[in-house]
Design a protein around this motif. Structure first.
Motif, PDB file in Angstrom:
ATOM      1  N   LYS A 115      -1.295   3.199  -3.122  1.00 37.11           N
ATOM      2  CA  LYS A 115      -1.428   4.597  -2.681  1.00 37.11           C
ATOM      3  C   LYS A 115      -2.653   5.252  -3.306  1.00 37.11           C
ATOM      4  O   LYS A 115      -3.400   5.969  -2.635  1.00 37.11           O
ATOM      5  CB  LYS A 115      -0.166   5.384  -3.032  1.00 37.11           C
ATOM      6  N   ILE A 118      -5.812   3.852  -1.596  1.00 34.52           N
ATOM      7  CA  ILE A 118      -5.939   4.407  -0.245  1.00 34.52           C
ATOM      8  C   ILE A 118      -6.508   5.820  -0.309  1.00 34.52           C
ATOM      9  O   ILE A 118      -7.415   6.166   0.449  1.00 34.52           O
ATOM     10  CB  ILE A 118      -4.569   4.369   0.479  1.00 34.52           C
ATOM     11  N   LEU A 123      -8.906   6.276   3.063  1.00 35.99           N
ATOM     12  CA  LEU A 123      -8.377   5.532   4.216  1.00 35.99           C
ATOM     13  C   LEU A 123      -7.269   6.311   4.908  1.00 35.99           C
ATOM     14  O   LEU A 123      -7.045   6.145   6.107  1.00 35.99           O
ATOM     15  CB  LEU A 123      -7.866   4.158   3.773  1.00 35.99           C
ATOM     16  N   ASP A 124      -6.606   7.174   4.162  1.00 36.08           N
ATOM     17  CA  ASP A 124      -5.544   7.984   4.750  1.00 36.08           C
ATOM     18  C   ASP A 124      -6.091   9.023   5.725  1.00 36.08           C
ATOM     19  O   ASP A 124      -5.364   9.546   6.552  1.00 36.08           O
ATOM     20  CB  ASP A 124      -4.706   8.659   3.662  1.00 36.08           C
ATOM     21  N   ILE A 130      -0.169   3.963   7.613  1.00 37.31           N
ATOM     22  CA  ILE A 130      -0.480   2.923   6.641  1.00 37.31           C
ATOM     23  C   ILE A 130       0.833   2.302   6.200  1.00 37.31           C
ATOM     24  O   ILE A 130       1.790   3.007   5.871  1.00 37.31           O
ATOM     25  CB  ILE A 130      -1.259   3.490   5.435  1.00 37.31           C
TER      26      ILE A 130
END
Length: 144
Positions: A115, A118, A123-124, A130
């Protein structure tokens, strides 16, 4: 994906013009895709698995892109995609969503680190969903 379908795809890969290393990567990608579909939602249809590093699926009557990444690759500096290239692909292929599936060992520390990574890589912001896929346990956890 049925075993017969998987074996047919593997045969197709083996008879392609790809190098041995590329063939291995494609077979791994198809295995990851098959395991993810079986574990997450068996109603998912595969639209395209060989054209890009991103597999295109149909889920709830909409096309979505799925990227598979080993958790070790995500933590390394050399990931094979950028947010800009993913955004371009999403637009080019008219994908409703872009999903990231991280193949992991499933430990709690891995998820916390995952997490954080990310978020650090934003990337979120580009990926609509995801997931973490524990390949051996056939378990999918939704991260986003």
């Amino acid at each position: 994906m049925k075993v017969e379908d998987f074996l047919k795809i593997v045969e197709e890969i083996e008879h392609s013009c790809l190098s041995v290393q590329q063939q291995e990567e494609m077979i791994t990608k198809v295995a990851d895709l098959s395991r993810f579909i079986r574990s997450y939602d068996p109603s998912i249809e595969i639209v395209s698995w060989m054209r890009y590093r991103v597999s295109i699926i149909r889920h709830t009557e909409a096309d979505k892109g799925v990227i598979f990444c080993d958790h070790k690759d995500l933590f390394s500096a050399n990931t094979s995609y950028s947010n800009a290239s993913l955004a371009n692909l999403k637009k080019l292929e008219q994908l409703e969503d872009l999903w990231l599936v991280v193949i992991s060992s499933g430990g709690t520390n891995d998820l916390r680190s995952l997490k954080n990574m990310i978020n650090d890589r934003s990337l979120d912001k580009i990926c609509d969903k995801i997931f973490s896929l524990d390949f051996l346990q056939s378990q999918v956890q939704i991260i986003k």
